[in-house]
Design a protein around this motif. Structure first.
Motif, PDB file in Angstrom:
ATOM      1  N   ARG A  11      46.921  37.572  36.033  1.00 56.74           N
ATOM      2  CA  ARG A  11      45.947  38.388  35.297  1.00 56.74           C
ATOM      3  C   ARG A  11      44.521  38.159  35.789  1.00 56.74           C
ATOM      4  N   ARG A  12      44.179  36.927  36.150  1.00 57.40           N
ATOM      5  CA  ARG A  12      42.801  36.662  36.605  1.00 57.40           C
ATOM      6  C   ARG A  12      42.508  37.494  37.848  1.00 57.40           C
ATOM      7  N   HIS A  13      41.423  38.132  37.830  1.00 57.97           N
ATOM      8  CA  HIS A  13      41.048  38.941  38.992  1.00 57.97           C
ATOM      9  C   HIS A  13      39.533  38.913  39.119  1.00 57.97           C
ATOM     10  N   ALA A  14      39.060  39.272  40.285  1.00 57.86           N
ATOM     11  CA  ALA A  14      37.614  39.323  40.506  1.00 57.86           C
ATOM     12  C   ALA A  14      37.080  40.591  39.852  1.00 57.86           C
ATOM     13  N   CYS A  15      36.266  40.413  38.824  1.00 53.81           N
ATOM     14  CA  CYS A  15      35.705  41.561  38.105  1.00 53.81           C
ATOM     15  C   CYS A  15      34.410  41.994  38.791  1.00 53.81           C
ATOM     16  N   HIS A  16      34.328  43.256  39.121  1.00 50.77           N
ATOM     17  CA  HIS A  16      33.145  43.739  39.858  1.00 50.77           C
ATOM     18  C   HIS A  16      32.116  44.443  38.969  1.00 50.77           C
ATOM     19  N   LEU A  17      32.460  44.605  37.695  1.00 48.51           N
ATOM     20  CA  LEU A  17      31.501  45.172  36.730  1.00 48.51           C
ATOM     21  C   LEU A  17      31.961  44.773  35.327  1.00 48.51           C
ATOM     22  N   GLN A  68      22.276  42.231  44.824  1.00 49.66           N
ATOM     23  CA  GLN A  68      22.418  43.264  43.777  1.00 49.66           C
ATOM     24  C   GLN A  68      23.879  43.504  43.373  1.00 49.66           C
ATOM     25  N   GLN A  69      24.703  42.500  43.432  1.00 51.05           N
ATOM     26  CA  GLN A  69      26.092  42.691  42.984  1.00 51.05           C
ATOM     27  C   GLN A  69      26.078  42.902  41.463  1.00 51.05           C
ATOM     28  N   PRO A  70      26.616  44.064  40.982  1.00 46.42           N
ATOM     29  CA  PRO A  70      26.422  44.432  39.569  1.00 46.42           C
ATOM     30  C   PRO A  70      27.159  43.537  38.573  1.00 46.42           C
ATOM     31  N   GLN A  71      28.169  42.803  39.026  1.00 43.86           N
ATOM     32  CA  GLN A  71      28.872  41.935  38.068  1.00 43.86           C
ATOM     33  C   GLN A  71      27.978  40.779  37.615  1.00 43.86           C
ATOM     34  N   VAL A  72      26.907  40.521  38.341  1.00 45.54           N
ATOM     35  CA  VAL A  72      26.016  39.416  37.954  1.00 45.54           C
ATOM     36  C   VAL A  72      25.163  39.852  36.757  1.00 45.54           C
ATOM     37  N   CYS A 132      32.905  21.452  43.886  1.00 42.83           N
ATOM     38  CA  CYS A 132      32.428  22.474  42.935  1.00 42.83           C
ATOM     39  C   CYS A 132      33.391  23.654  42.867  1.00 42.83           C
ATOM     40  N   HIS A 133      34.010  23.955  44.010  1.00 41.99           N
ATOM     41  CA  HIS A 133      34.946  25.078  44.025  1.00 41.99           C
ATOM     42  C   HIS A 133      36.194  24.773  43.192  1.00 41.99           C
ATOM     43  N   ILE A 134      36.551  23.502  43.118  1.00 41.47           N
ATOM     44  CA  ILE A 134      37.711  23.125  42.280  1.00 41.47           C
ATOM     45  C   ILE A 134      37.360  23.378  40.806  1.00 41.47           C
ATOM     46  N   SER A 150      36.077  37.058  35.031  1.00 43.40           N
ATOM     47  CA  SER A 150      35.105  36.299  35.833  1.00 43.40           C
ATOM     48  C   SER A 150      35.074  36.884  37.240  1.00 43.40           C
ATOM     49  N   CYS A 151      34.116  36.409  38.022  1.00 43.70           N
ATOM     50  CA  CYS A 151      34.120  36.701  39.458  1.00 43.70           C
ATOM     51  C   CYS A 151      33.341  35.591  40.145  1.00 43.70           C
ATOM     52  N   ALA A 152      33.998  34.851  41.011  1.00 42.69           N
ATOM     53  CA  ALA A 152      33.254  33.853  41.792  1.00 42.69           C
ATOM     54  C   ALA A 152      32.330  34.607  42.737  1.00 42.69           C
ATOM     55  N   ILE A 153      31.082  34.191  42.792  1.00 43.79           N
ATOM     56  CA  ILE A 153      30.121  34.845  43.695  1.00 43.79           C
ATOM     57  C   ILE A 153      29.608  33.819  44.704  1.00 43.79           C
ATOM     58  N   GLY A 154      30.071  34.013  45.958  1.00 43.80           N
ATOM     59  CA  GLY A 154      29.544  33.198  47.052  1.00 43.80           C
ATOM     60  C   GLY A 154      28.504  33.967  47.848  1.00 43.80           C
ATOM     61  N   GLY A 155      28.429  35.260  47.576  1.00 44.84           N
ATOM     62  CA  GLY A 155      27.480  36.121  48.302  1.00 44.84           C
ATOM     63  C   GLY A 155      26.119  36.115  47.632  1.00 44.84           C
ATOM     64  N   PHE A 156      25.318  35.119  47.973  1.00 43.41           N
ATOM     65  CA  PHE A 156      23.955  35.056  47.429  1.00 43.41           C
ATOM     66  C   PHE A 156      23.043  34.426  48.464  1.00 43.41           C
ATOM     67  N   SER A 175      26.149  26.119  44.825  1.00 44.75           N
ATOM     68  CA  SER A 175      27.472  26.229  45.444  1.00 44.75           C
ATOM     69  C   SER A 175      28.130  27.571  45.122  1.00 44.75           C
ATOM     70  N   LEU A 176      28.198  27.905  43.856  1.00 44.80           N
ATOM     71  CA  LEU A 176      28.815  29.179  43.456  1.00 44.80           C
ATOM     72  C   LEU A 176      28.124  29.702  42.206  1.00 44.80           C
ATOM     73  N   ILE A 177      28.097  31.017  42.099  1.00 44.73           N
ATOM     74  CA  ILE A 177      27.558  31.660  40.905  1.00 44.73           C
ATOM     75  C   ILE A 177      28.737  32.291  40.176  1.00 44.73           C
ATOM     76  N   GLU A 189      45.552  46.023  42.108  1.00 44.07           N
ATOM     77  CA  GLU A 189      46.855  45.371  42.360  1.00 44.07           C
ATOM     78  C   GLU A 189      46.630  44.035  43.061  1.00 44.07           C
ATOM     79  N   LYS A 190      47.346  43.015  42.639  1.00 41.13           N
ATOM     80  CA  LYS A 190      47.179  41.689  43.255  1.00 41.13           C
ATOM     81  C   LYS A 190      47.644  41.745  44.708  1.00 41.13           C
ATOM     82  N   GLN A 191      46.781  41.380  45.618  1.00 43.95           N
ATOM     83  CA  GLN A 191      47.136  41.401  47.045  1.00 43.95           C
ATOM     84  C   GLN A 191      47.273  39.958  47.509  1.00 43.95           C
ATOM     85  N   ARG A 192      48.453  39.533  47.743  1.00 45.37           N
ATOM     86  CA  ARG A 192      48.655  38.170  48.235  1.00 45.37           C
ATOM     87  C   ARG A 192      49.775  38.152  49.268  1.00 45.37           C
ATOM     88  N   LEU A 193      49.653  37.266  50.240  1.00 47.22           N
ATOM     89  CA  LEU A 193      50.746  37.083  51.200  1.00 47.22           C
ATOM     90  C   LEU A 193      51.954  36.514  50.458  1.00 47.22           C
TER      91      LEU A 193
END
Ligand SMILES: Cc1cc2nc3c(=O)[nH]c(=O)nc-3n(C[C@H](O)[C@H](O)[C@H](O)COP(=O)(O)O)c2cc1C
Length: 202
Positions: A11-17, A68-72, A132-134, A150-156, A175-177, A189-193
């Motif tokens: 269920r956990r996914h990166a929320c973009h808004l 300017q990532q809107p989820q922030v 910190c990532h743990i 939530s959404c981990a944000i490394g793009g800052f 480290s992360l926002i 859809e969950k994309q995983r190998l």
């Protein structure tokens, strides 16, 4: 329990808004922080510090530092995870205090000697950030477990975040926002190998 845990990971996914008008409670926010606090860390040194922001002007300022990532800006609460730097120096008071918990009594001096060699041979900033990532992963999973997105944000821009939060760069590195809230869109859809591609049994 197994199926419940897997369902949370699915269920956990990166929320973009996020839904900007929905707030998470202080109790839920503390629950998420507690999941971070209880995380494992190398040498038990708890290399993280959590800076919590919830005012709109703080969130928007941080969004600008995150390209300017809107989820922030639309999140309810942001946890900025700072990686400790100066505290991890072998001569710091913090280091001695925390190492004494892991290596009580006579074991301490030998452990400090080993740590000094480790410190000299290691990229401490990268190592601290890894811990910190743990904490971040545990916070995201805990949040998902209580229906918070939530959404981990490394793009800052780190220099901008250091300036905005008035951080002493000798002590901490961002480290992360981590924005948390209620997502405004359905998860993709969950994309995983497949495990077969990731796992090698020997
Ligand atoms: C360390 C880290 C940094 C990330 N940085 C960003 C980011 O800056 N912006 C973003 O939209 N997503 C970011 N993500 C989210 C990933 O893109 C996302 O987790 C990945 O695509 C898998 O999708 P899922 O989380 O929905 O399963 C980051 C994830 C991690 C673990």
């Amino acid at each position: 329990m197994k199926s419940q845990l897997l369902e949370i990971f699915q269920r956990r996914h990166a929320c973009h808004l996020f839904q900007a008008d929905r707030c998470i409670s202080a109790e839920d926010s503390n629950f998420i922080l507690e999941a971070g606090r209880l995380s494992p860390s190398s040498f038990g040194l708890e290399q993280w510090k959590f800076v919590v922001l919830s005012s709109q002007h703080q969130k928007l300022a941080l969004q600008a530092a995150c390209f300017q990532q809107p989820q922030v800006g639309t999140s309810s609460v942001i946890v900025v995870i700072l990686a400790k730097l100066a505290d991890l120096h072998p001569d710091s008071e913090y280091l001695r205090r925390l190492m004494a918990r892991e290596y009580p009594g006579d074991a301490l001096e030998a452990a400090l000697k080993n740590y000094r060699s480790f410190h000299a041979a290691t990229d401490i900033k990268a190592w601290s950030e890894n811990q910190c990532h743990i904490a971040a992963a545990n916070m995201m999973t805990a949040a998902a477990g209580i229906g918070i997105d939530s959404c981990a944000i490394g793009g800052f821009n780190p220099a901008e975040v250091i300036r905005l939060l008035d951080i002493d760069p000798a002590r901490y590195y961002p480290s992360l926002i981590m924005p948390f809230g209620y997502c405004a869109h359905a998860p993709g859809e969950k994309q995983r190998l497949a495990l077969e591609e990731l796992v090698e049994y020997r």
